[in-house]
Design an enzyme around this catalytic site. Structure first.
Site, PDB file in Angstrom:
ATOM      1  N   LYS A 197       0.956  -1.072   0.045  1.00 13.05           N
ATOM      2  CA  LYS A 197       0.032   0.244   0.051  1.00 13.05           C
ATOM      3  C   LYS A 197       1.083   1.106   0.094  1.00 13.05           C
ATOM      4  O   LYS A 197       1.618   1.919   0.715  1.00 13.05           O
ATOM      5  CB  LYS A 197      -0.908   0.442   1.608  1.00 13.05           C
ATOM      6  N   GLY A 249       6.165   5.090   8.886  1.00 14.54           N
ATOM      7  CA  GLY A 249       5.247   6.542   8.446  1.00 14.54           C
ATOM      8  C   GLY A 249       5.670   6.866   9.537  1.00 14.54           C
ATOM      9  O   GLY A 249       6.511   7.014  10.511  1.00 14.54           O
ATOM     10  N   SER A 250       4.533   7.604  10.307  1.00  8.43           N
ATOM     11  CA  SER A 250       4.445   8.128  11.490  1.00  8.43           C
ATOM     12  C   SER A 250       4.836   7.194  12.826  1.00  8.43           C
ATOM     13  O   SER A 250       3.611   6.703  12.686  1.00  8.43           O
ATOM     14  CB  SER A 250       3.824  10.045  11.125  1.00  8.43           C
ATOM     15  N   THR A 251       4.946   7.951  13.991  1.00  7.57           N
ATOM     16  CA  THR A 251       4.889   7.959  15.105  1.00  7.57           C
ATOM     17  C   THR A 251       3.804   7.216  15.148  1.00  7.57           C
ATOM     18  O   THR A 251       3.085   6.468  15.770  1.00  7.57           O
ATOM     19  CB  THR A 251       5.616   7.911  15.973  1.00  7.57           C
ATOM     20  N   GLU A 252       2.390   8.036  15.488  1.00  9.28           N
ATOM     21  CA  GLU A 252       1.398   8.497  15.220  1.00  9.28           C
ATOM     22  C   GLU A 252       0.511   7.384  15.049  1.00  9.28           C
ATOM     23  O   GLU A 252      -0.491   6.311  14.993  1.00  9.28           O
ATOM     24  CB  GLU A 252       0.625   9.233  14.964  1.00  9.28           C
ATOM     25  N   GLY A 254       1.596   4.549  13.333  1.00 11.40           N
ATOM     26  CA  GLY A 254       2.128   3.016  14.728  1.00 11.40           C
ATOM     27  C   GLY A 254       1.677   3.235  15.168  1.00 11.40           C
ATOM     28  O   GLY A 254       1.522   1.626  14.890  1.00 11.40           O
ATOM     29  N   GLU A 271       8.919   0.976  10.813  1.00 15.15           N
ATOM     30  CA  GLU A 271       9.930   1.794  11.240  1.00 15.15           C
ATOM     31  C   GLU A 271       9.289   3.439  10.935  1.00 15.15           C
ATOM     32  O   GLU A 271       8.343   4.077  10.134  1.00 15.15           O
ATOM     33  CB  GLU A 271      10.548   1.641  10.093  1.00 15.15           C
ATOM     34  N   CYS A 305      13.312  10.616   7.658  1.00 15.62           N
ATOM     35  CA  CYS A 305      12.761  10.295   8.814  1.00 15.62           C
ATOM     36  C   CYS A 305      14.332  10.395  10.029  1.00 15.62           C
ATOM     37  O   CYS A 305      14.418  10.328  10.844  1.00 15.62           O
ATOM     38  CB  CYS A 305      12.619   8.493   9.088  1.00 15.62           C
ATOM     39  N   GLU A 402       9.181  15.678  15.233  1.00 16.81           N
ATOM     40  CA  GLU A 402       9.536  16.356  13.696  1.00 16.81           C
ATOM     41  C   GLU A 402       8.617  16.996  12.861  1.00 16.81           C
ATOM     42  O   GLU A 402       7.685  16.362  12.748  1.00 16.81           O
ATOM     43  CB  GLU A 402       9.167  14.410  13.436  1.00 16.81           C
TER      44      GLU A 402
HETATM   45  P1  NAP Z   1       1.842   8.232   7.537  1.00 20.69           P
HETATM   46  O1  NAP Z   1       0.690   8.968   7.681  1.00 20.69           O
HETATM   47  O2  NAP Z   1       1.919   7.397   8.863  1.00 20.69           O
HETATM   48  O3  NAP Z   1       1.765   7.624   6.377  1.00 20.69           O
HETATM   49  C1  NAP Z   1       2.373   6.199   6.413  1.00 20.69           C
HETATM   50  C2  NAP Z   1       0.905   5.061   4.920  1.00 20.69           C
HETATM   51  O4  NAP Z   1       0.423   4.894   6.535  1.00 20.69           O
HETATM   52  C3  NAP Z   1       0.904   5.965   4.165  1.00 20.69           C
HETATM   53  O5  NAP Z   1       0.630   4.525   2.911  1.00 20.69           O
HETATM   54  C4  NAP Z   1      -0.354   5.882   4.671  1.00 20.69           C
HETATM   55  O6  NAP Z   1      -1.916   6.308   3.989  1.00 20.69           O
HETATM   56  C5  NAP Z   1      -1.022   4.923   5.410  1.00 20.69           C
HETATM   57  N1  NAP Z   1      -1.482   5.304   6.731  1.00 20.69           N
HETATM   58  C6  NAP Z   1      -1.879   6.660   7.094  1.00 20.69           C
HETATM   59  N2  NAP Z   1      -2.929   6.089   8.328  1.00 20.69           N
HETATM   60  C7  NAP Z   1      -3.139   4.806   8.247  1.00 20.69           C
HETATM   61  C8  NAP Z   1      -3.926   3.791   9.535  1.00 20.69           C
HETATM   62  N3  NAP Z   1      -4.833   4.506  10.418  1.00 20.69           N
HETATM   63  N4  NAP Z   1      -3.505   2.573   9.305  1.00 20.69           N
HETATM   64  C9  NAP Z   1      -2.862   2.468   8.276  1.00 20.69           C
HETATM   65  N5  NAP Z   1      -1.846   2.307   7.138  1.00 20.69           N
HETATM   66  C10 NAP Z   1      -2.288   4.286   7.387  1.00 20.69           C
HETATM   67  O7  NAP Z   1       2.652   9.831   7.099  1.00 20.69           O
HETATM   68  P2  NAP Z   1       2.089  10.969   6.695  1.00 20.69           P
HETATM   69  O8  NAP Z   1       0.970  11.480   7.462  1.00 20.69           O
HETATM   70  O9  NAP Z   1       2.317  11.079   5.234  1.00 20.69           O
HETATM   71  O10 NAP Z   1       3.129  12.103   7.212  1.00 20.69           O
HETATM   72  C11 NAP Z   1       2.563  12.445   8.869  1.00 20.69           C
HETATM   73  C12 NAP Z   1       4.110  13.013   8.983  1.00 20.69           C
HETATM   74  O11 NAP Z   1       4.809  11.607   9.412  1.00 20.69           O
HETATM   75  C13 NAP Z   1       5.250  13.551   8.642  1.00 20.69           C
HETATM   76  O12 NAP Z   1       5.075  14.682   8.974  1.00 20.69           O
HETATM   77  C14 NAP Z   1       6.263  13.130   9.141  1.00 20.69           C
HETATM   78  O13 NAP Z   1       6.580  13.667  10.240  1.00 20.69           O
HETATM   79  C15 NAP Z   1       5.860  11.935   9.553  1.00 20.69           C
HETATM   80  N6  NAP Z   1       6.875  10.307   8.452  1.00 20.69           N
HETATM   81  C16 NAP Z   1       7.640   9.886   8.685  1.00 20.69           C
HETATM   82  C17 NAP Z   1       8.242   9.094   7.730  1.00 20.69           C
HETATM   83  C18 NAP Z   1       9.524   7.735   8.748  1.00 20.69           C
HETATM   84  O14 NAP Z   1      10.122   7.423   6.968  1.00 20.69           O
HETATM   85  N7  NAP Z   1       9.671   7.552   9.115  1.00 20.69           N
HETATM   86  C19 NAP Z   1       7.475   8.984   6.254  1.00 20.69           C
HETATM   87  C20 NAP Z   1       6.526   9.341   6.521  1.00 20.69           C
HETATM   88  C21 NAP Z   1       5.982  10.800   7.412  1.00 20.69           C
HETATM   89  P3  NAP Z   1      -1.964   7.330   2.663  1.00 20.69           P
HETATM   90  O15 NAP Z   1      -0.989   8.015   2.656  1.00 20.69           O
HETATM   91  O16 NAP Z   1      -2.617   7.473   1.894  1.00 20.69           O
HETATM   92  O17 NAP Z   1      -2.473   8.661   4.579  1.00 20.69           O
END
Ligand code: NAP
Ligand code: MG
Length: 498
Positions: A197, A249-252, A254, A271, A305, A402
């Protein structure tokens, strides 16, 4: 509709000429709902093309295809060296078509096409080849059991290392292709079937990669790709017939994955975010440390990240060092990813632009001083000037949270009090940088830092063979290296009475 039709390779132009379906059970299909969604060029904020809007119903279809390919399909019957050859072929095809992937990634994510080709795509190819090699090297062990309650008995005991099963792989938008490769390559090497995904902001290179899996000869259902929003990820994480979720992705989010995985207690690896310290001692090679420290927070426009966004500099050189970092950062050539001269592209989306702008305002309102940057660049797209903050307190949000943009907060430290306590004052523990010419200081500090990766006299010192992952709230498990296979296998203990 095409936003930037000029200068695109013909195959890239063709790829975005129409809407893109997703890959389920070996077929290119549309969402059951019939819906699509647009993906945006962040350099112009205009749509590139539309992709299938997969949701829970499509995730369910993909899980059934992956289950069948795992339980009954040819995948589970294939020999490790057959998997090896297929996965190696993916690496080769990625290398052959690297320029195409680089352009498409630049268009969708905003990063420089030169970097997307030479780093994201080339490294992804390397990861597929490394894991192709591991497919034939997954072993159990024989165990000399004592069996004290069966006096006189003789036994043959051994372990089997088996695939986990159907794996959901959820990846972010900052390194769309590369984060997919981190997960796909070991998952497939270990014999699992997968549902990928991609992030809603950057679905295109995942779909192009789907073509490569088909071309390489993967059986239907082994690799499924469902494009969609967070709801599709959530459906995958909650699905009763998914055996494992690997998430970046985000800790939130996660934490939401952990919650959703509870139902069938599927395995989870994570991660997550970071707020990594980059520590510069007064005895460091000044020029190298400046260049490396700029790259630490500016690479990929700070959307890493591991970004080294807390810059700790020993007090005697603090003013000179931060001035040099600000000067170097202000020289970066900003522009669209498709411009070969570009070093710093736009942030990925309006949402991310707003989020980073909010942190710039919060930093200034808290009393921080910007040595350079502090505002938007240009008047279209999602560009932010690289920003160096000084006069910051550890409690400021720009030090604690972050930001995921080209923003660094610099803090001085004193030799006698040390830097480890300040560097470790974070909920995260993903990476750290150390700059010094004193070998013993480097090794001692590396041990004191609570982080999964420590890089000395360099930053982003990644390698396919080195394990990568987080301490504290930066995650669970280690990707890359041989360690990645552990995430996608489980151990069976077999004990035979002879
Ligand atoms: P994110 O919401 O954590 O998105 C990562 C992935 O998870 C995307 O494929 C997202 O899909 C999916 N996702 C979203 N909600 C989900 C849920 N409830 N259950 C399962 N999967 C879900 O990250 P973001 O909103 O794009 O970015 C927000 C913040 O996260 C950034 O500003 C940054 O601080 C952090 N981030 C960290 C990393 C890292 O490598 N550690 C990478 C990206 C972002 P959708 O894209 O369709 O929402
Ligand atoms: Mg996009």
């Amino acid at each position: 509709m095409t936003a930037v039709a000029t200068d695109l390779l013909p195959r890239v132009r063709d790829f975005i000429a129409g809407d893109r379906p997703m890959l389920i059970g070996g077929e290119w299909v549309w969402a059951e709902s019939g819906r699509t969604f647009e993906t945006i060029d962040p350099a112009t904020a205009r749509p590139i093309t539309s992709v299938a809007h997969g949701d829970a119903a499509d995730v369910d279809r993909a899980v059934r295809a992956a289950r069948q390919a795992f339980d009954d399909g040819p995948w589970s019957r294939m020999k490790p060296n057959e998997r090896e050859r297929l996965i190696w072929r993916v690496g080769d095809l990625l290398t052959e078509r690297a320029a195409e992937f680089g352009q498409l990634e630049a268009l969708d994510n905003g990063k420089a096409a030169t970097i997307a080709t030479a780093v994201d795509t080339a490294w992804s190819a390397d990861i597929f080849r490394y894991n192709a090699g591991l497919a034939t090297k997954i072993t159990g062990s024989t165990v000399n059991v004592s069996m004290p309650f069966v006096p006189g008995g003789e036994f043959h005991a051994y372990t089997l290392r088996e695939p986990v099963g159907v794996c959901g792989l959820i990846v972010p938008w900052n390194f769309p292709l590369l984060m997919a490769a981190f997960k796909l390559a070991p998952a497939l090497a270990a014999g699992n079937t997968v549902i990928l995904k991609p992030a809603e902001q950057t679905p295109l290179t995942a779909l192009l990669l789907g073509e490569i899996f088909t071309e390489a000869g993967f059986p239907p259902g082994v690799v499924n790709i469902v494009t969609g929003y967070g709801e599709a990820g959530a459906a995958l994480a909650a699905h009763e017939d998914v055996d494992k979720i690997a998430f970046t992705g985000s800790t939130e989010v996660g934490k939401k994955i952990v919650e959703a995985a509870k139902g069938n207690l599927k395995k989870v690896s994570l991660e997550l975010g970071g707020k990594s310290p980059n520590i510069v001692f007064a005895d460091a090679d000044f020029e190298k440390a400046v260049a490396g420290s700029v790259a630490a927070w500016m690479f990929n426009h700070g959307q890493c990240c591991v970004a080294g966004t807390r810059l700790y500099v020993e007090r005697p050189i603090f003013d000179d060092f931060t001035a040099a970092v600000a000067e170097a950062a202000s020289q970066a050539k900003i522009g669209p990813g498709l411009d070969p001269a570009t070093e710093l592209g736009p942030l990925v989306s309006q949402e991310q632009f707003d989020r980073v702008s909010g942190y710039l305002s919060a930093g200034l309102a808290d009393g921080a001083r910007a040595l350079t940057g502090g505002k938007r660049w240009g008047d279209e797209g999602f560009f932010i000037e690289p920003t160096v903050f000084v006069d910051v307190e550890p409690s400021f949000s720009i030090v604690q949270e972050e930001i995921f943009g080209p923003v660094v907060a610099a803090l001085p430290f004193d030799a006698d009090t040390g830097v480890a306590a300040a560097a470790n004052d974070s909920i995260y523990g993903l990476a750290a940088g150390i700059w010094t010419q004193d070998l013993s200081k480097a090794h001692k500090t590396a041990r004191q830092i609570k982080a999964g990766s420590v890089w000395v006299n360099q930053y982003n010192g990644f390698d396919t063979a080195m394990p990568f992952g987080g301490y504290k709230q930066s995650g669970w498990g280690r990707e890359l290296g041989g360690a990645a296979i552990d995430l996608y296998t489980q151990t069976k203990a077999v004990n035979v009475a002879l």
